[in-house]
Scaffold this active site. Sequence first.
Site, short mmCIF file in Angstrom:
data_model
loop_
_atom_site.label_atom_id
_atom_site.label_comp_id
_atom_site.label_asym_id
_atom_site.label_seq_id
_atom_site.Cartn_x
_atom_site.Cartn_y
_atom_site.Cartn_z
N GLU A 263 47.03 26.64 12.63
CA GLU A 263 48.43 26.20 12.61
C GLU A 263 48.69 25.52 11.28
O GLU A 263 47.93 24.65 10.86
CB GLU A 263 48.71 25.18 13.72
CG GLU A 263 48.59 25.71 15.13
CD GLU A 263 48.91 24.64 16.20
OE1 GLU A 263 49.47 23.58 15.85
OE2 GLU A 263 48.58 24.88 17.36
N GLU A 314 60.83 25.91 20.31
CA GLU A 314 60.56 25.83 21.75
C GLU A 314 61.20 24.54 22.27
O GLU A 314 60.68 23.45 22.04
CB GLU A 314 59.07 25.81 22.00
CG GLU A 314 58.35 27.08 21.56
CD GLU A 314 56.84 26.89 21.58
OE1 GLU A 314 56.24 26.96 22.66
OE2 GLU A 314 56.26 26.66 20.51
N LYS A 317 59.18 21.91 24.84
CA LYS A 317 57.91 21.25 24.50
C LYS A 317 58.02 19.75 24.75
O LYS A 317 59.09 19.16 24.59
CB LYS A 317 57.57 21.49 23.02
CG LYS A 317 57.02 22.87 22.76
CD LYS A 317 56.42 22.95 21.37
CE LYS A 317 54.97 22.47 21.38
NZ LYS A 317 54.35 22.67 20.05
#
Length: 483
Positions: A263, A314, A317
């Site tokens: 990531e 998102e 989250k």
Amino acid sequence: MGLYHLAIGLVSFLSMVSGAMTIGANWGTQASHPLDPAIVVRLLRENGIQKVKLFDADYDTLKALGKSGIEVMVGIPNDMLATLATSMKAAEKWVSVNVSTHVTKNNVNIRYVAVGNEPFLQTYNGSFLRATFPALQNVQAALVKAGLGRTVSVTVPQNADVYESSSGLPSDGDFRADIRDLMLTIVKFLNDATAPFTVNIYPFISLYTDSNFPVDYAFFDGNANPVNDGGASYYNMFDANYDTLVHALQKNGFANLPIIVGEIGWPTDGDRNANIEYARRFNQGFMSHISSGKGTPMRPNTGINAFLFSLIDEDAKSIDPGNFERHWGIFTFDGIPKYALNLGTTNAGTLIPAKGVQYQGRKWCVMKQSAKLDDPQVAPSVSYACGLGDCTSLGYGTSCGDLNAWGNISYAFNSYFQMQDQHDDACKFPNLSTITKTDPSTSTCRFEIMIQPYYGGAAETLGRAKKALGLVAGLILFFLTIV
Ligand SMILES: *[C@@H]1O[C@H](CO)[C@@H](O)[C@H](O)[C@H]1NC(C)=O
Ligand SMILES: *[C@@H]1O[C@H](CO)[C@@H](O)[C@H](O)[C@H]1NC(C)=O
Ligand SMILES: *[C@@H]1O[C@H](CO)[C@@H](O)[C@H](O)[C@H]1NC(C)=O
Ligand SMILES: *[C@@H]1O[C@H](CO)[C@@H](O)[C@H](O)[C@H]1NC(C)=O
């Protein structure tokens, strides 16, 4: 090195000499209104993103990736580790259902299994310390048993604080003292299995948690005062962090273990340092850095294998880490590029939006002009709306931080209304709210309209069946009425 690895090596070498960029993206699905996986796969392909990292093994998502050729890292959530650690049968079942089936039946190019996700994060209080390694062993054994030992590698995506440097210099890097033995056991296992070490690196978090962090050092422009480490100059935090890991590996006898950056990215909202300008500067800088092929001082002229975090926003989250958590995407939740970003993977030279996205109606829930700002119902209504909606774009330094009080309240009402799929009852804040067809968005603040809900493959059939039934019932009613 087997023939297979030679072939893979040749392919990576060829793609390097031909100058084609390889970049991956994380595809998370913790959203109130996730996109249809088929739309996302097309988005990946049109943007030349050749690798994708998933956090679970959702059937529809994997099926949509079938025949796309896109390399896939499928994930095992942390809460499954204990089961997989104690039961070889469970590991075999997991591999059979979530890997073998997709590889053989659906033609999905699964290349990695991520066993857990940052399991040694300090906020987990050691909950996954015991299960991670045995789960890794069992999943690897299950892959070998399924005949996938050569094509699918295991790995464990780690947060970057599993290693540290007492002096801050990369050359003093070693694994964190309290988990050092465990890390070495895992690293030796990965090395024996010719599997990569995966690490997530976040200069944004350094800036977020430390207001004295030198801003330029988070980026790749070369404007920062370099850090000198025994003759090696570090102009950005990414290289220094990556090389701290390289030193830790080298010091313990694993100098050549491949590294994947699982990531890397920068959020665009929810914090004063999370904005479009910084996100573009960081991600474009990172793409230029890896396309230069320079590598890092410790691994010069070596390709950097990385997955951007993330592909799309998102909105469901957890915001425990911070309000920025819902804003990491290079695309908005509905697949619109947030800024010009040249991944170097297509002739377009910039991001291409998603195609075929279906929106709900053009209407918004806002505060009535006649309502009073000091109405005692305002505070509880806003707090209810924000609790179930998403107000992470409100607040100091965010995209909607400049709204006036009316805008603020309206934003909260609208977020709840859209999350509830524009249900009329979701815009009934007592005497305070009304539905409008005029878009209240400003130049920086988007009052979102959600996309049509995606029910998934199986559920879609069910939905269609229900609709058909509804139609039949409606027709009967219609006939009864006219007769
Ligand atoms: C396959 O993966 C899904 C999604 O992560 C999970 O819910 C399911 O339990 C897994 N199947 C097996 C047999 O372990
Ligand atoms: C970890 O411990 C802290 C303090 O004891 C507690 O507040 C927190 O809920 C714990 N977190 C988890 C994931 O168990
Ligand atoms: C808008 O809302 C935010 C967070 O909900 C709050 O901090 C801010 O003070 C509000 N601004 C106005 C003008 O009411
Ligand atoms: C809404 O406004 C009307 C008229 O001003 C008032 O009679 C009523 O009590 C209000 N309702 C609520 C729930 O505040």
